[in-house]
Design an enzyme around this catalytic site. Sequence first.
Site, PDB file in Angstrom:
ATOM      1  N   ALA A   1       0.472  -1.152   0.256  1.00  0.00           N
ATOM      2  CA  ALA A   1      -0.263   0.143   0.265  1.00  0.00           C
ATOM      3  C   ALA A   1       0.953   1.591   0.259  1.00  0.00           C
ATOM      4  O   ALA A   1       2.157   0.762   0.843  1.00  0.00           O
ATOM      5  CB  ALA A   1      -1.025   0.146   1.437  1.00  0.00           C
ATOM      6  N   CYS A   2       0.581   2.455  -0.510  1.00  0.00           N
ATOM      7  CA  CYS A   2       1.301   3.733  -0.710  1.00  0.00           C
ATOM      8  C   CYS A   2       0.182   4.560  -1.330  1.00  0.00           C
ATOM      9  O   CYS A   2      -0.899   3.938  -0.910  1.00  0.00           O
ATOM     10  CB  CYS A   2       1.904   3.711  -2.484  1.00  0.00           C
ATOM     11  SG  CYS A   2       1.591   3.450  -3.871  1.00  0.00           S
ATOM     12  N   SER A   3       0.428   5.710  -1.083  1.00  0.00           N
ATOM     13  CA  SER A   3      -0.309   6.748  -1.238  1.00  0.00           C
ATOM     14  C   SER A   3      -1.712   6.588  -2.114  1.00  0.00           C
ATOM     15  O   SER A   3      -2.317   6.906  -1.985  1.00  0.00           O
ATOM     16  CB  SER A   3       0.079   8.604  -1.669  1.00  0.00           C
ATOM     17  OG  SER A   3       1.345   8.776  -0.360  1.00  0.00           O
TER      18      SER A   3
ATOM     19  N   GLY B   1      -1.202   4.097  -4.685  1.00  0.00           N
ATOM     20  CA  GLY B   1      -0.943   2.507  -5.954  1.00  0.00           C
ATOM     21  C   GLY B   1       0.475   2.797  -6.710  1.00  0.00           C
ATOM     22  O   GLY B   1       0.155   1.749  -7.529  1.00  0.00           O
TER      23      GLY B   1
ATOM     24  N   ALA C   1      -4.147   3.533  -0.136  1.00  0.00           N
ATOM     25  CA  ALA C   1      -4.019   3.171   1.343  1.00  0.00           C
ATOM     26  C   ALA C   1      -5.527   3.564   1.227  1.00  0.00           C
ATOM     27  O   ALA C   1      -5.805   2.906   2.113  1.00  0.00           O
ATOM     28  CB  ALA C   1      -3.156   4.616   2.273  1.00  0.00           C
TER      29      ALA C   1
END
Length: 108
Positions: free
Chosen positions: A9-11, A13, A41
């Site tokens: 998961a990141c800001s 994707g 996220a």
Amino acid sequence: METKTIMLACSAGMSTSLLVSKMQAAAKKTGVDYKIFATAASDVPNQLTSAAKPDVLMLGPQIAYMKADMQKQADQAGIPMAIINMQDYGMMNGAGVLSAAEKLMKSK
């Protein structure tokens, strides 16, 4: 043997999608078959409550500030979670991140 699922998961994707392909290449080299995907996220709660929930959640270092909230959700879903090592992330070290995810799955 069922395929294990690793969710990054990141800001948005986006930045983790390159890391996903590096991790898939590393998994292929070692002969293991994982479903590895990246998501934003904001989509993590949906993924953690879906029928096909992941076996492990790895957070990109840029969303480390969300750790407490994400940890609570991961704990409720019974899924181990960790923040991706900043150096492995920066170097797009798929093998290193894959290894960390495998250790997490074994600790479960």
